[in-house]
Design a protein around this motif. Structure first.
Motif, PDB file in Angstrom:
ATOM      1  N   LEU A 170       0.823  -1.201   0.000  1.00  0.00           N
ATOM      2  CA  LEU A 170       0.000   0.000   0.000  1.00  0.00           C
ATOM      3  C   LEU A 170       0.861   1.257   0.000  1.00  0.00           C
ATOM      4  O   LEU A 170       1.977   1.266   0.505  1.00  0.00           O
ATOM      5  CB  LEU A 170      -0.927   0.012   1.217  1.00  0.00           C
ATOM      6  CG  LEU A 170      -1.976  -1.101   1.243  1.00  0.00           C
ATOM      7  CD1 LEU A 170      -2.714  -1.099   2.568  1.00  0.00           C
ATOM      8  CD2 LEU A 170      -2.962  -0.942   0.085  1.00  0.00           C
ATOM      9  N   ALA A 171       0.309   2.312  -0.564  1.00  0.00           N
ATOM     10  CA  ALA A 171       0.973   3.614  -0.587  1.00  0.00           C
ATOM     11  C   ALA A 171       0.489   4.441   0.598  1.00  0.00           C
ATOM     12  O   ALA A 171      -0.625   4.243   1.099  1.00  0.00           O
ATOM     13  CB  ALA A 171       0.668   4.344  -1.892  1.00  0.00           C
ATOM     14  N   THR A 172       1.330   5.368   1.044  1.00  0.00           N
ATOM     15  CA  THR A 172       0.976   6.236   2.159  1.00  0.00           C
ATOM     16  C   THR A 172       1.403   7.669   1.885  1.00  0.00           C
ATOM     17  O   THR A 172       2.278   7.935   1.064  1.00  0.00           O
ATOM     18  CB  THR A 172       1.636   5.770   3.477  1.00  0.00           C
ATOM     19  OG1 THR A 172       3.062   5.767   3.307  1.00  0.00           O
ATOM     20  CG2 THR A 172       1.162   4.387   3.879  1.00  0.00           C
ATOM     21  N   LEU A 173       0.776   8.569   2.621  1.00  0.00           N
ATOM     22  CA  LEU A 173       1.150   9.984   2.622  1.00  0.00           C
ATOM     23  C   LEU A 173       1.049  10.476   4.057  1.00  0.00           C
ATOM     24  O   LEU A 173       0.001  10.342   4.706  1.00  0.00           O
ATOM     25  CB  LEU A 173       0.211  10.800   1.729  1.00  0.00           C
ATOM     26  CG  LEU A 173       0.287  12.320   1.879  1.00  0.00           C
ATOM     27  CD1 LEU A 173       1.634  12.851   1.411  1.00  0.00           C
ATOM     28  CD2 LEU A 173      -0.840  13.000   1.119  1.00  0.00           C
ATOM     29  N   THR A 174       2.124  11.050   4.570  1.00  0.00           N
ATOM     30  CA  THR A 174       2.101  11.629   5.915  1.00  0.00           C
ATOM     31  C   THR A 174       1.639  13.081   5.800  1.00  0.00           C
ATOM     32  O   THR A 174       2.427  13.967   5.480  1.00  0.00           O
ATOM     33  CB  THR A 174       3.495  11.558   6.563  1.00  0.00           C
ATOM     34  OG1 THR A 174       4.475  12.059   5.639  1.00  0.00           O
ATOM     35  CG2 THR A 174       3.854  10.131   6.915  1.00  0.00           C
TER      36      THR A 174
END
Length: 225
Positions: free
Chosen positions: A167-171
């Motif tokens: 999965l991709a994430t963004l903080t």
């Protein structure tokens, strides 16, 4: 007198050096491919994956083992819409003067702006809170130790776990983030640190062409002669 801590046997199989190097190389290559993503697909993600990733985060070391963290996993469209509206209000103030020119110049290469559609598009948002103090069974406050350090380590494990799952994430870190407590229904002893966006990247997702520091820029040895 101080209480004597109860102990249990440690289970950590000893590996040969070659096996350890191989395992470390595999993990490095996996994490080297991790990138912050801003273009997400709306495709659903099994909540069990989110649960397991948060369980992994919960294994992080913490000051006095107080585990001063809380994770709120959000998939409800109305809640995501409310979070987007509140976040974009803060972001507009940020980009319209609060940040200052130097900060905005540093962000220019990443192509960011006040619009945050990913907060509604991505299937999951995880609001991560640091518990500034604890409350015992009688309602009395007690101090937590090394809170930012402890929660930061847990966030790193969470991101690594989600990336490992594919999965991709963004903080996302709008500032201030007090609206997260209100929308997520969290108490005053918790401070929001990050709103983590989680999902599959969009099919046409692109990321900035950036590089990471080389090992000689971040690792320095102090060994015996």
């Amino acid at each position: 007198m101080a209480k004597t801590a109860e102990t249990i046997a440690l289970t950590l199989p000893r590996k040969r050096d070659a096996e350890m190097r191989a395992d470390a190389q595999v993990f490095f290559e996996q994490m080297q491919s991790r990138r912050t993503v801003r273009d997400f697909s709306a495709d659903p993600v099994d909540p069990e994956i989110i649960r397991l990733a948060v369980r992994t985060a919960g294994t992080a070391p913490s000051g006095a083992n107080q585990q001063p963290w809380c994770f709120v996993a959000i998939s409800d469209p109305e809640t995501k819409r409310a979070l987007r509206q509140a976040a974009e209000e803060e972001e507009r103030a940020f980009y319209n003067g609060r940040a200052g020119e130097e900060w905005l110049d540093a962000l220019a290469a990443l192509g960011t702006d006040p619009d945050k559609p990913f907060l509604e598009t991505a299937p999951w948002l995880i609001a991560i809170f640091a518990q500034r103090w604890g409350v015992d069974a009688d309602g009395r406050k007690f101090k937590h130790y090394y809170v930012p350090e402890s929660v930061s380590i847990a966030i790193g494990l969470l991101i690594a776990s989600l990336h490992s799952a594919g999965l991709a994430t963004l903080t996302h870190t709008p500032s201030p983030m007090g609206f997260l407590n209100q929308i997520c229904g969290r108490p005053d002893n918790e401070k929001a640190l990050i709103l983590l966006v989680v999902g599959h990247p969009a099919k046409d997702a692109r990321v900035p062409a950036i590089s990471r520091k080389g090992i000689d820029e971040i690792l320095f040895w102090k060994t015996a002669p």
